[in-house]
Design a protein around this motif. Structure first.
Motif, PDB file in Angstrom:
ATOM      1  N   PHE A 122       0.838  -1.209   0.000  1.00  0.00           N
ATOM      2  CA  PHE A 122       0.000   0.000   0.000  1.00  0.00           C
ATOM      3  C   PHE A 122       0.872   1.259   0.000  1.00  0.00           C
ATOM      4  O   PHE A 122       0.540   2.255  -0.623  1.00  0.00           O
ATOM      5  N   LEU A 123       2.014   1.184   0.725  1.00  0.00           N
ATOM      6  CA  LEU A 123       2.951   2.307   0.738  1.00  0.00           C
ATOM      7  C   LEU A 123       3.513   2.539  -0.672  1.00  0.00           C
ATOM      8  O   LEU A 123       3.514   3.664  -1.182  1.00  0.00           O
ATOM      9  N   LEU A 124       3.947   1.456  -1.322  1.00  0.00           N
ATOM     10  CA  LEU A 124       4.482   1.573  -2.688  1.00  0.00           C
ATOM     11  C   LEU A 124       3.385   2.007  -3.666  1.00  0.00           C
ATOM     12  O   LEU A 124       3.629   2.773  -4.589  1.00  0.00           O
ATOM     13  N   GLY A 125       2.156   1.528  -3.407  1.00  0.00           N
ATOM     14  CA  GLY A 125       1.014   1.918  -4.246  1.00  0.00           C
ATOM     15  C   GLY A 125       0.722   3.409  -4.128  1.00  0.00           C
ATOM     16  O   GLY A 125       0.413   4.080  -5.119  1.00  0.00           O
ATOM     17  N   SER A 320      -1.321   9.769   2.521  1.00  0.00           N
ATOM     18  CA  SER A 320      -1.511   8.324   2.422  1.00  0.00           C
ATOM     19  C   SER A 320      -0.144   7.634   2.523  1.00  0.00           C
ATOM     20  O   SER A 320       0.004   6.602   3.186  1.00  0.00           O
ATOM     21  N   ILE A 321       0.872   8.231   1.882  1.00  0.00           N
ATOM     22  CA  ILE A 321       2.242   7.683   1.958  1.00  0.00           C
ATOM     23  C   ILE A 321       2.723   7.719   3.415  1.00  0.00           C
ATOM     24  O   ILE A 321       3.229   6.725   3.945  1.00  0.00           O
ATOM     25  N   ILE A 322       2.494   8.861   4.094  1.00  0.00           N
ATOM     26  CA  ILE A 322       2.926   9.006   5.495  1.00  0.00           C
ATOM     27  C   ILE A 322       2.227   7.958   6.373  1.00  0.00           C
ATOM     28  O   ILE A 322       2.847   7.306   7.208  1.00  0.00           O
ATOM     29  N   PHE A 323       0.929   7.773   6.132  1.00  0.00           N
ATOM     30  CA  PHE A 323       0.141   6.842   6.939  1.00  0.00           C
ATOM     31  C   PHE A 323       0.650   5.402   6.806  1.00  0.00           C
ATOM     32  O   PHE A 323       0.846   4.702   7.798  1.00  0.00           O
ATOM     33  N   PHE A 324       0.894   4.967   5.571  1.00  0.00           N
ATOM     34  CA  PHE A 324       1.333   3.574   5.388  1.00  0.00           C
ATOM     35  C   PHE A 324       2.792   3.373   5.785  1.00  0.00           C
ATOM     36  O   PHE A 324       3.177   2.281   6.204  1.00  0.00           O
ATOM     37  N   LEU A 325       3.587   4.436   5.730  1.00  0.00           N
ATOM     38  CA  LEU A 325       4.965   4.356   6.221  1.00  0.00           C
ATOM     39  C   LEU A 325       4.932   4.158   7.741  1.00  0.00           C
ATOM     40  O   LEU A 325       5.658   3.334   8.302  1.00  0.00           O
ATOM     41  N   LEU A 326       4.042   4.899   8.387  1.00  0.00           N
ATOM     42  CA  LEU A 326       3.863   4.807   9.837  1.00  0.00           C
ATOM     43  C   LEU A 326       3.461   3.387  10.247  1.00  0.00           C
ATOM     44  O   LEU A 326       4.020   2.798  11.174  1.00  0.00           O
ATOM     45  N   LEU A 327       2.495   2.821   9.526  1.00  0.00           N
ATOM     46  CA  LEU A 327       2.042   1.465   9.851  1.00  0.00           C
ATOM     47  C   LEU A 327       3.136   0.437   9.605  1.00  0.00           C
ATOM     48  O   LEU A 327       3.281  -0.527  10.364  1.00  0.00           O
ATOM     49  N   THR A 328       3.911   0.634   8.539  1.00  0.00           N
ATOM     50  CA  THR A 328       5.001  -0.313   8.235  1.00  0.00           C
ATOM     51  C   THR A 328       6.037  -0.287   9.353  1.00  0.00           C
ATOM     52  O   THR A 328       6.520  -1.333   9.795  1.00  0.00           O
ATOM     53  N   ILE A 329       6.366   0.917   9.837  1.00  0.00           N
ATOM     54  CA  ILE A 329       7.327   1.047  10.943  1.00  0.00           C
ATOM     55  C   ILE A 329       6.800   0.335  12.193  1.00  0.00           C
ATOM     56  O   ILE A 329       7.518  -0.414  12.851  1.00  0.00           O
TER      57      ILE A 329
END
Length: 453
Positions: A122-125, A320-329
């Motif tokens: 989702f982050l890459l998307g 959206s990028i920030i949100f999925f980066l946060l979840l990945t971390i």
């Protein structure tokens, strides 16, 4: 046994390093996805209030037990459990409890890595969408076996690379970078979402409790379960991180710091997700069913919030990028602690290089994940249920019984007096040994019983 593995054991380099690593182990999707979802389903502010009480009376005393067992044993979960007693039969049982405990992070990692892989996709998307690469975006956001395999393998690679670095150069180094990044990303998201229409209503729903709901049995049990899982009680991570904690440190104080950081993340996640849900509702996204229940509680992160970001144009894509980066971390800080449990056992028992152990064990668990991906409908829910509803609470109960009943009271108090000489003089030191013996097992049984309800 404990002394054999003790000689060249690595320790965390700093207090902050330990607190952030242990809080990182606890902070996962349970805090950022599970907690706001539970709060939204159980009356917002009322749930928050009960949850904070439950963290203190259920999760914190048990966190102290788990960390104390690890530090006393100075070893992996199996050898640490054995070190609690000199009785040969109880030693064998302790070893078995350690193995049951070890099965938890291994089983959880098998399905958790798949979800971690979705987050990376989702982050890459979100990145490819911002760059206008429509085909790539569609592939990353679609649900195909190939995409799920790609995501899981990338997630495993990150996890293994961090764990192979060891305690100081791997886990501590990355936790002290990833955890502050998590808070910064949260702050950015909060500032952004709170300026959107409908956000204040969500904030009120979250922060102002409806006191009439506080005694609702369902809400109390949900808050107890959430508190229990958000600190990964019974998940072995706290035991293994405790074993890397210096004897000079004040253990109850460290446990309290970990609890506070973990709870702060859950609280802040609610500050971001609840207003975001109300913003999405303003945009016409349906969140609640007619009866007031959440429509897509398990996919809230993957459906509702991206829909809100999509409706906000270019800025929405950026956030959206920030949100999925946060979840990945958040997912990564948990997965490294899960892999560390079996890696510690194998590298200590067989004196094998950590890098080899990390890749071999990580690879074996990854094979299990691949089997789940190919049989997703049959296996994913099943493995998740077995790991979180059966294995983890059972391990927590056994840790509790062993820590409370098998581990000699004097030895327990002596362990906690290292680094905290006045432990047995304070009210916590007076209450804690009996609380762990009688109250904690009852509370864990309640959590297990509620999960079947």
């Amino acid at each position: 046994m404990a002394s054999e593995t003790n000689s060249n054991r690595e320790h965390f380099g700093s207090r902050l390093g330990f607190i952030l690593a242990a809080a990182g182990a606890a902070v996962g999707l349970g805090n950022i996805w599970g907690f706001p979802t539970q709060a939204a389903s159980n009356g917002g502010g009322a749930f928050l209030l009960v949850y904070l009480v439950m963290i203190l009376i259920v999760a914190f005393p048990m966190l102290v037990v788990e960390m104390a067992i690890g530090r006393y044993g100075q070893a992996n979960p199996v050898d640490s459990m054995k070190s609690l007693t000199s009785n040969p039969a109880a030693k064998k049982l302790g070893g078995l409890v350690g193995w049951i405990g070890l099965s938890v992070p291994s089983a959880v990692l098998a399905f958790y890595s798949i979800v971690g892989g979705w987050l990376i996709c989702f982050l890459l998307g979100a990145i490819s969408s911002l760059l206008g690469l429509e085909q790539a975006t569609e592939w990353f956001k679609g649900f195909s076996v190939e995409r799920n395999l790609f995501g899981a393998i990338v997630f495993y690679a990150f996890t293994i690379l961090i764990v192979q670095g060891g305690v100081k150069k791997g886990i501590e180094k990355w936790s002290t970078r990833l955890m502050p990044a998590l808070f910064v990303l949260f702050a950015l998201l909060f500032v952004y979402i709170i300026t959107q229409q409908g956000a204040m209503e969500g904030l009120k729903h979250y922060l102002l409790p409806d006191f009439s709901k506080i005694w609702d049995r369902k809400l109390i049990l949900a808050a107890m379960g959430q508190g229990f899982f958000s600190l990964t009680i019974g998940g072995c991570s706290m035991l293994i991180y405790g074993s890397y904690l210096s004897k000079k440190e004040n253990l109850p104080k460290m446990a309290m710091n970990v609890t506070l950081v973990d709870t702060a993340v859950a609280f802040i996640a609610g500050l971001v997700v609840m207003p975001a849900m109300f913003v999405a509702m303003q945009k016409g996204v349906q969140i609640y069913a007619e009866d007031g229940s959440l429509l897509s509680s398990d996919t809230l992160v993957f459906t509702v919030l991206p829909l809100m970001f999509d409706s906000l144009g270019w800025w929405g894509e950026l956030f959206s990028i920030i949100f999925f980066l946060l979840l990945t971390i958040a997912a990564l800080t948990s997965s490294i602690s899960m892999l560390e449990c079996p890696v510690a056992l194998v590298s200590e028992r067989f004196d094998i290089k950590r890098s080899t152990t990390s890749w071999v064990l990580g690879g074996l668990i990854a094979l299990f994940s691949i089997a789940i991906i190919f049989n997703f409908a049959q296996l994913f829910g099943l493995v998740a249920t077995i790991a979180t509803q059966y294995l983890q609470p059972t391990a927590a109960l056994l840790f509790c019984v062993f820590g409370g009943w098998v581990w000699n009271r004097q030895a327990k108090i002596k362990e906690l007096e290292q680094g905290c000489a006045e432990f047995s003089l304070g009210w916590f030191g007076k209450v804690w040994p009996s609380y762990v013996k009688f109250v904690c097992p009852l509370l864990v049984v309640t959590v297990i019983w509620a999960s079947f309800g």
